[in-house]
Design an enzyme around this catalytic site. Structure first.
Site, PDB file in Angstrom:
ATOM      1  CB  SER A 296      -0.903   0.004   1.237  1.00  0.00           C
ATOM      2  OG  SER A 296      -1.533   1.261   1.409  1.00  0.00           O
TER       3      SER A 296
ATOM      4  CE1 TYR B  35      -4.407  -1.982   4.609  1.00  0.00           C
ATOM      5  CE2 TYR B  35      -3.675   0.240   4.066  1.00  0.00           C
ATOM      6  CZ  TYR B  35      -4.067  -1.017   3.668  1.00  0.00           C
ATOM      7  OH  TYR B  35      -4.119  -1.333   2.337  1.00  0.00           O
TER       8      TYR B  35
END
Length: 334
Positions: free
Chosen positions: A127, A152
């Site tokens: 990501s 995350y």
């Protein structure tokens, strides 16, 4: 090829599966269809895949160690694309254990499946969040990414570290893909474009964080899927010329690498909203708010490494991508 795709009922997963099937590959999909968001949307995505005789779904949680081991042993896929993960920066502040279960425990289970079953290439979703507090633009794979600002992001950094370990110890070719703000048809309902469109059509105000002073490298879903397929077809190679005295975060002596997949054209959030207003034919009511915890004010991908290796670089203009999303959104909700 036989390709195992985790998160097959997901936004990116469905599009990747469609491309693999269209070119004649056999696809083993894995998804637990959890209720993080509307399961009906996931089922509608799967309905696009299941009529194809070369697709089959295993309804399985990647955190299920025994289940994943049995699936790999039975199917013995040649290549694996791991897109299953607990997504969302903000939700990680509320439910951290979901991220550890899926993004860490589940990831190790997939790595073990690859290790013990001769997988030729393991491609996985990382990501842009991994860049954390970095301020130098554009973000490069060669930058240090040791300062994540959300759990995350930390789990995605952990994925890259674990993948490198398996590349080093077991000669498993691995490639991590740092996705930059993916949008488009069949997207997740918790993503900004989906939330904005729904609110505008219902005549409700939209929440605009950091008072609108944000930039994102919005990347259209078809470009993401194309990038995944191109990378999958070119397994990572060992690099005997790697300089261990001055190591580079983007490369290794092992068959390991990471790539950015972004549009390489950051867009102001307010311009993104204007494109949506134009496509909807309706002006948004805006509720301006401060920057949220775990979020960053800007993202911008350097995609030169991806283009060098695959010859591909995303290029969908935001105005056209948003128009296509709105066309799908109206059709889906009609």
């Amino acid at each position: 090829m036989k390709v195992l795709v985790t998160g097959a009922a997901g936004f990116i997963g469905m599009h990747v599966c469609e491309r693999l099937l269209a070119r004649g590959d056999e696809v083993v999909g894995v998804d637990n269809l959890n209720d993080y968001y509307d399961v009906a949307l996931k089922e509608a995505r799967l309905a696009r895949l299941t009529p194809n005789p070369r697709f089959r779904l295993s309804r399985l949680d990647i955190a299920d160690r025994e289940g994943i081991a049995a699936l790999f042993a039975a199917e013995r896929p040649q290549r694996v694309v791991n897109l299953a993960a607990q997504a969302g920066v903000r939700y990680s502040l509320q439910n951290p254990h979901a991220y550890v279960d899926s993004n860490v425990v589940g990831f190790v289970n997939i790595l073990e499946g690859c290790r013990h079953n001769g997988v030729e290439h393991f491609v996985y979703a990382s990501s842009s969040s991994i860049y954390g507090g970095n301020e130098r633009m554009p973000f490069s794979e060669h930058d240090n990414v040791d300062h994540p600002v959300s759990l995350y992001a930390a789990t995605k950094k952990a994925n890259e570290l674990m993948a490198h370990t398996y590349s080093h110890l077991f000669n498993l070719p691995t490639t991590g893909l740092r996705f930059f703000t993916v949008y488009g048809p069949w997207g997740r309902p918790d993503m900004a474009l989906f939330l904005f469109a729904k609110a505008i059509l219902e005549d409700r105000p939209i929440d605009v964080f950091n008072h609108g002073k944000m930039r994102r490298d919005f990347t259209y879903i078809d470009d993401i899927a194309e990038g995944v397929i191109r990378v999958l077809d070119q397994p990572a190679q060992a690099n005997p010329d790697f300089d261990k005295q001055t190591p580079d975060p983007a490369t290794s002596w092992a068959p390991y690498r990471v790539f950015n997949i972004g549009n390489n054209q950051p867009v102001e959030l307010m311009a993104y909203i204007e494109a949506l207003e134009l496509a909807l034919g309706k002006t948004a009511k805006k509720n301006f708010l401060p920057l949220q915890d775990g979020d960053v004010p800007a993202t911008y991908a350097d995609t030169s490494e991806l283009k060098h290796v695959t010859g591909f670089s995303p290029a969908m203009p935001v105005t056209e991508g948003v128009r296509r999303f709105v066309e799908w959104y109206r059709s889906y909700h009609s």
